[in-house]
Design a protein around this motif. Structure first.
Motif, PDB file in Angstrom:
ATOM      1  N   MET A 170       1.758  -7.986  -5.673  1.00  0.00           N
ATOM      2  CA  MET A 170       1.677  -9.400  -5.352  1.00  0.00           C
ATOM      3  C   MET A 170       2.907  -9.664  -4.524  1.00  0.00           C
ATOM      4  N   LEU A 171       2.597 -10.235  -3.246  1.00  0.00           N
ATOM      5  CA  LEU A 171       3.924 -10.530  -2.498  1.00  0.00           C
ATOM      6  C   LEU A 171       4.187 -11.928  -2.829  1.00  0.00           C
ATOM      7  N   LEU A 172       5.378 -12.287  -3.275  1.00  0.00           N
ATOM      8  CA  LEU A 172       5.641 -13.553  -3.380  1.00  0.00           C
ATOM      9  C   LEU A 172       6.765 -13.858  -1.893  1.00  0.00           C
ATOM     10  N   VAL A 173       6.327 -15.294  -1.453  1.00  0.00           N
ATOM     11  CA  VAL A 173       6.827 -15.512  -0.395  1.00  0.00           C
ATOM     12  C   VAL A 173       7.570 -16.723  -0.201  1.00  0.00           C
ATOM     13  N   GLN A 174       8.587 -16.868  -0.079  1.00  0.00           N
ATOM     14  CA  GLN A 174       9.329 -18.373  -0.112  1.00  0.00           C
ATOM     15  C   GLN A 174       9.371 -18.809   1.137  1.00  0.00           C
ATOM     16  N   THR A 175       9.126 -20.167   1.473  1.00  0.00           N
ATOM     17  CA  THR A 175       8.934 -20.531   2.791  1.00  0.00           C
ATOM     18  C   THR A 175      10.037 -22.104   2.310  1.00  0.00           C
ATOM     19  N   THR A 176      10.202 -22.877   3.537  1.00  0.00           N
ATOM     20  CA  THR A 176      11.024 -23.849   3.504  1.00  0.00           C
ATOM     21  C   THR A 176      10.685 -24.928   2.153  1.00  0.00           C
ATOM     22  N   SER A 177       9.497 -24.864   1.873  1.00  0.00           N
ATOM     23  CA  SER A 177       9.225 -26.022   0.839  1.00  0.00           C
ATOM     24  C   SER A 177       8.136 -25.232  -0.088  1.00  0.00           C
ATOM     25  N   HIS A 178       7.591 -24.108  -0.132  1.00  0.00           N
ATOM     26  CA  HIS A 178       6.530 -23.887  -0.893  1.00  0.00           C
ATOM     27  C   HIS A 178       6.940 -22.188  -1.424  1.00  0.00           C
ATOM     28  N   LEU A 179       6.170 -21.788  -2.583  1.00  0.00           N
ATOM     29  CA  LEU A 179       6.118 -20.409  -2.979  1.00  0.00           C
ATOM     30  C   LEU A 179       4.782 -19.997  -2.896  1.00  0.00           C
ATOM     31  N   TYR A 180       4.446 -19.006  -2.007  1.00  0.00           N
ATOM     32  CA  TYR A 180       3.009 -18.449  -1.796  1.00  0.00           C
ATOM     33  C   TYR A 180       3.129 -17.097  -2.734  1.00  0.00           C
ATOM     34  N   ALA A 181       1.839 -16.791  -3.339  1.00  0.00           N
ATOM     35  CA  ALA A 181       1.643 -15.320  -3.704  1.00  0.00           C
ATOM     36  C   ALA A 181       0.270 -15.051  -3.053  1.00  0.00           C
ATOM     37  N   VAL A 182       0.799 -13.741  -2.265  1.00  0.00           N
ATOM     38  CA  VAL A 182      -0.278 -13.376  -1.463  1.00  0.00           C
ATOM     39  C   VAL A 182      -0.485 -11.810  -2.272  1.00  0.00           C
ATOM     40  N   GLY A 183      -1.848 -11.731  -2.635  1.00  0.00           N
ATOM     41  CA  GLY A 183      -2.515 -10.620  -3.414  1.00  0.00           C
ATOM     42  C   GLY A 183      -2.717  -9.537  -2.296  1.00  0.00           C
ATOM     43  N   LEU A 184      -2.048  -8.305  -2.451  1.00  0.00           N
ATOM     44  CA  LEU A 184      -2.397  -7.266  -1.324  1.00  0.00           C
ATOM     45  C   LEU A 184      -3.783  -6.518  -1.576  1.00  0.00           C
ATOM     46  N   ASP A 185      -4.280  -6.778  -2.880  1.00  0.00           N
ATOM     47  CA  ASP A 185      -5.698  -6.266  -2.854  1.00  0.00           C
ATOM     48  C   ASP A 185      -6.955  -7.380  -2.702  1.00  0.00           C
ATOM     49  N   GLU A 186      -6.460  -8.740  -3.014  1.00  0.00           N
ATOM     50  CA  GLU A 186      -7.140  -9.651  -2.597  1.00  0.00           C
ATOM     51  C   GLU A 186      -7.121 -10.030  -0.991  1.00  0.00           C
ATOM     52  N   GLU A 187      -5.992  -9.728  -0.349  1.00  0.00           N
ATOM     53  CA  GLU A 187      -6.082 -10.158   0.995  1.00  0.00           C
ATOM     54  C   GLU A 187      -5.898 -11.260   1.376  1.00  0.00           C
TER      55      GLU A 187
END
Length: 374
Positions: free
Chosen positions: A141-158
């Motif tokens: 799971m790639l946790l990406v911090q942006t200026t206002s959100h936290l995203y969880a991008v699944g490498l398997d789910e794409e």
């Protein structure tokens, strides 16, 4: 910057902050394997660049302001492949990289790109709704911090598995949980609440309005100091249930971290500074030692020791985390300060020395120490 992986050491050389040359050395012998000089564009100007070494130490990844990423063989410097991630830019930050098995995650300009590490082919892309400022990979799971959100991008789910509105604040991912402070969660007093989110689905396991700083232990326990650093609070990692609260010495600056089940932090009493080790089993101070500059690369403690540079910055001592006893002391360079340390393999410790200031530091020498008791 000094990065160590596998059998090589990547080291930035003096130059521009935006386009520094670098060299790659053999980790055991220290011999220079190859050197890279910054590239120039068609106008003769030096291209901005940044560089990263994969954890295995097999590939050096060069990011260029022209919008290209080059994968270089860490042993020879030969280019394996190149990948175009964006159009040329000027004055913008370069992407952040994260490495998974067979995949390089490139986070840039509101997009996450997955690139095959063997041939540079693009596997998939995921658009985001905001500008990324950082990313960390936890498992798949790639946790990406942006200026206002936290995203969880699944490498398997794409795809984006979940997202939360979260300010640029303290975040501690570990034990299947990430702690965030959100814009839209407030107490009755107007203070923001720190939430414990499940990394897999983003569900709120529990929340606490008094948890601005979280430190995670290995035995299902969360410990954090209150706002002025005089009270240690502990909670169950899974449920948030209170375990105990205990008064502790006020910290001088919040750089606390864990070594096993011992919380190590710098403290201040009036003008006197010291370094203390606090046992998380009951919150008592186990030991107190002279203050120094803690050396914990990426929050990790090489070989399970507390590494501290002394007040002169030139000597490095290794403290036993349980007792605080000094296991060994070394002065690699009696003319320069210890800057960075890194662990390699079972018993090698790399120490860089040079000139240091509050604004910047310049690496001048690199030492490889063999630890007999590691």
């Amino acid at each position: 910057m000094v990065a160590v992986g596998g059998q090589v050491v990547l080291m930035n050389l003096p130059g521009s902050d935006d386009a520094a040359p670098y060299e790659v050395r053999d980790a055991r012998s220290g011999d220079v394997l190859w050197t890279f000089e910054p590239l120039k564009n068609s106008d003769g100007d030096v291209e901005s660049s940044s560089v990263a070494l994969d954890p295995e130490g097999s590939t050096v990844y060069l990011l260029l302001s022209s919008g290209e990423m080059a994968a270089q063989n860490a042993a020879t410097g030969d280019t394996k492949w190149s990948y175009k991630f964006a159009e040329p830019r000027s004055g913008e930050p370069l992407p952040s990289l994260a490495f998974a098995d067979g995949v390089v995650c490139v986070t840039d300009r509101a997009t996450v790109r997955a690139v095959a590490s063997d041939d540079g082919s693009e596997l998939w892309t995921v658009p985001l709704d905001d500008t990324p400022v950082g990313a960390v990979l936890i498992g798949r799971m790639l946790l990406v911090q942006t200026t206002s959100h936290l995203y969880a991008v699944g490498l398997d789910e794409e795809r984006v598995v979940w997202q939360k509105r979260a300010e640029l604040s303290w975040q501690y991912p570990a034990g299947g949980i990430v702690f965030v402070t959100s814009h839209d969660t407030f107490t009755d007093t107007g203070k923001r609440v720190t939430q414990a989110l499940d990394i897999d689905d983003g569900a709120v396991r529990w929340s606490d309005p008094s948890a601005p700083h979280a430190v995670l232990a290995e035995r299902n326990l969360v410990a954090y100091a209150d706002g002025d650093g005089k009270l240690l609070r502990t909670r169950s990692l899974d449920t948030g249930k209170k375990l105990y609260e205990k008064a502790i010495p006020a910290y001088d600056e919040f750089v606390s971290t864990l070594v096993g089940d011992v919380l190590v932090e710098p403290t201040r009493s009036g003008e006197k500074k010291s370094l203390v080790g606090i046992g998380l089993d009951d919150g008592t101070v186990r030991w107190r030692k002279p203050h120094g500059d803690i050396k914990a690369p990426d929050g990790r403690w090489p070989y399970g020791k507390v590494l501290v540079a002394d007040s002169t910055g030139k000597s490095l001592r290794a403290l036993d985390p349980t007792t605080g006893e000094t296991r060994w002391t070394v002065t690699p360079d009696d003319k320069r300060s210890v800057l960075e340390v890194a662990q390699v393999g079972k018993n090698l410790l790399f120490v860089s020395t040079g000139e240091s200031s509050k604004e910047d530091s310049t690496v001048e020498r690199l030492y490889c120490l063999e630890l007999l008791d590691a």
